[in-house]
Design a protein around this motif. Structure first.
Motif, short mmCIF file in Angstrom:
data_model
loop_
_atom_site.label_atom_id
_atom_site.label_comp_id
_atom_site.label_asym_id
_atom_site.label_seq_id
_atom_site.Cartn_x
_atom_site.Cartn_y
_atom_site.Cartn_z
N VAL A 298 0.82 -1.17 0.68
CA VAL A 298 -0.16 0.14 -0.03
C VAL A 298 1.01 1.55 0.06
N SER A 299 0.75 1.90 -1.03
CA SER A 299 0.95 3.08 -0.91
C SER A 299 1.15 4.35 0.42
N PHE A 314 -2.36 3.12 -4.84
CA PHE A 314 -1.51 2.13 -5.39
C PHE A 314 -0.63 2.29 -5.68
N ALA A 315 0.88 2.46 -6.14
CA ALA A 315 1.39 3.02 -7.22
C ALA A 315 1.28 2.55 -8.24
N THR A 316 1.26 1.06 -8.16
CA THR A 316 1.05 0.24 -9.37
C THR A 316 -0.16 -0.49 -10.21
N ASN A 317 -0.56 -0.82 -11.09
CA ASN A 317 -1.56 -1.51 -11.31
C ASN A 317 -1.67 -3.06 -10.83
N TYR A 340 -13.57 -1.70 8.17
CA TYR A 340 -13.66 -0.27 7.12
C TYR A 340 -13.68 -0.73 5.74
N LYS A 341 -14.80 0.42 5.08
CA LYS A 341 -15.11 0.33 4.15
C LYS A 341 -13.82 0.69 3.13
N LEU A 342 -13.78 -0.26 2.04
CA LEU A 342 -11.97 -0.10 1.44
C LEU A 342 -12.41 0.46 0.00
N ASN A 343 -12.16 1.50 -0.42
CA ASN A 343 -12.20 1.89 -1.49
C ASN A 343 -10.14 2.03 -1.84
N MET A 344 -10.69 1.52 -3.35
CA MET A 344 -9.69 1.38 -3.80
C MET A 344 -9.33 1.75 -5.09
#
Length: 494
Positions: A298-299, A314-317, A340-344
């Protein structure tokens, strides 16, 4: 006759393992039913209330008819009620039970046939109660049993000593093949004391199953050196479990995995090959979420602890894909584990969104506070996102951007005026409930105002609504909403 009763009690008690008192009570009920059938079935006294009393030592029994003493206005069933005016008030009070001994039925073929069903039912209830008592304190425990047979919707599990449990298909691990005579572990999650349905209900799919197996395989967990904080599962596919050490000399992840993975492999084998990630728990939500999303890197994480949501950057796909996992498994389990609801999102996407939001704040400050773009940008960089924040933070907050006291005073005064203007505009646009709606029976000012905010300002407006239209208002449940709507519709019928 008395000897026959004692023989029945002794025989049934020994064969079924049911207490003598339960058998006596069943016989008393059976004799009551048989007495009513013989003496009262075709009479006006068919509603008669009877009581049979069996002597527990001799087996002799007596039958009594009962009348409850009631007020004159409640005297509706003469067969089992006495009006207070018809009895001696010095001897009886309302609520008393007056008894009179009547003829007893013989304990023969008639009573025996009627008693059979009552006794069988009582025995079943007693047996269920015994099983429930034996397993009540084992709720949440790991239960070991043998698959007895498969039904349409699940499996019957033999637990030994005459006890059986039920493992429903939705509580079993998908695609797991269970065969008769196979020995399995499962969690006891419910003890049903009602007369219908499975009494002992098992599960192999719930997170508690994973927790129990880990506690069994890892001695440090049983000894409370390591503490399990949470678990999340996609049964038979993948799971995550978070652990915390109470002894900093011990690595909780290493202890749970075991030498060469022996401990975690034993758990995986029991769960039909389910892959298990062991996560280190942290009281820092950001660190906990980052650990839960491993193996992805995780960035950055932006938390909103009020709504229990987080933006994960995130830094990369490639890292984003790892975090999401196959068919979303990894992020879904991480979300369930952490709460937690996580938004990527990727860094570029996050920066674009932040830039868009910042521009909105910048434009608002320039327009509403009548300041130049440089000062507005400085406010945004300080983290201001609303006029209220600018208006009411301590004046010394602005020192870091070099504003003098006079400028700060002017800036905060403008922010307060703009905030007040917004409040007044909102109040002007706010709809109000009519006096007729406020005066309606069952209405409260709070509910009336909430209805007005939905555009329901009159009694006729309310009459046109359905329950689902207003059920989300605080202070209303289904019954209350229905009552108000029907009250509003009275004018239609009148």
């Amino acid at each position: 006759m008395s000897r026959e009763i004692l023989t029945v009690v002794e025989t049934v008690s020994n064969e079924k393992g049911v207490g003598r008192e339960a058998i006596f009570q069943a016989l008393e009920q059976a004799l009551v039913a048989a007495t009513k059938k013989k003496f009262y079935e075709h009479t006006t006294a068919s509603e008669a209330r009877l009581r049979v009393e069996i002597d527990r030592k001799t087996g002799e029994y007596r039958t009594f008819r009962q009348w409850e003493v009631v007020a004159d206005e409640d005297h509706e069933m003469p067969a089992c009620q006495d009006a207070i005016s018809d009895v001696d008030p010095a001897e009886w009070s309302i609520g008393d039970i007056r008894e009179l001994e009547v003829e007893s039925i013989e304990f023969g073929r008639i009573a025996a046939q009627i008693a059979k069903q009552v006794i069988v039912q009582k025995i079943r209830e007693a047996e269920r109660a015994l099983v429930a008592d034996a397993y009540e304190d084992k709720l949440g425990d790991l239960i070991y049993g043998e698959v007895k047979k498969q039904t349409k919707d699940g499996f019957i599990i033999d637990l030994g000593d005459g006890a059986e449990a039920y493992l429903a298909k939705e509580e079993s691990i998908p695609k797991e093949m269970l065969r008769p005579k196979q020995r399995i572990n499962a969690i006891l999650f419910n003890v049903n004391r009602e007369g219908r349905g499975a009494q002992l209900q098992l599960s192999r799919a719930r997170p508690e199953m994973l927790i129990a197996l880990m506690s069994k395989e890892v001695p440090e967990i049983a000894e409370e050196i390591i503490e399990i904080k949470a678990a999340a599962r996609q049964p038979g596919v993948r799971a995550k479990i978070s652990v915390k050490t109470n002894d900093h000399r011990i690595d909780p992840v290493g202890a749970c995995i075991g030498m060469r993975g022996t401990r975690i492999q034993a758990v995986q084998q029991e769960l039909n090959g389910e892959r298990i990630d062991v996560v280190v728990w942290s009281d820092d939500p950001a660190q906990y979420i980052a650990s839960a999303l491993e193996p992805a890197d995780v960035s950055g994480i932006v938390l909103d602890e009020d709504t229990f949501s987080a933006d994960i950057i995130f830094a990369t796909n490639e890292q984003l894909a790892r975090a999401i996992g196959s068919q979303g498994q990894n992020v879904r389990l991480a979300s369930e584990l952490t709460g937690y609801k996580l938004n990527m999102m990727l860094e570029d996407e996050y920066r674009a969104r932040q830039s868009s939001e910042n521009q909105q704040y910048l434009d608002m400050f320039v327009e509403r506070l009548d300041i130049d773009a440089d000062l507005a940008e400085a406010l945004v960089e300080m983290g201001f996102t609303s006029l209220e924040e600018v208006a009411y933070v301590p004046a010394e907050t602005f020192e870091e951007i070099g504003l003098d006291e006079e400028t700060v005073g002017v800036l905060q005064e403008r922010a307060k005026e703009a905030t007040l203007t917004d409040v007044l505009r909102e109040q002007q646009n706010m709809q109000h409930a009519t006096e007729e709606l406020l005066a309606m029976e069952g209405m409260t000012p709070e509910v009336a105002q909430a209805l007005a905010q939905k555009g329901i300002c009159t009694v006729d407006d309310l009459a046109d609504q359905a329950i689902d239209d207003i059920i989300d208002i605080d202070g209303l449940d289904t019954d209350k909403a229905g009552q108000l709507i029907m009250k509003a519709r009275e004018s239609w019928f009148n």
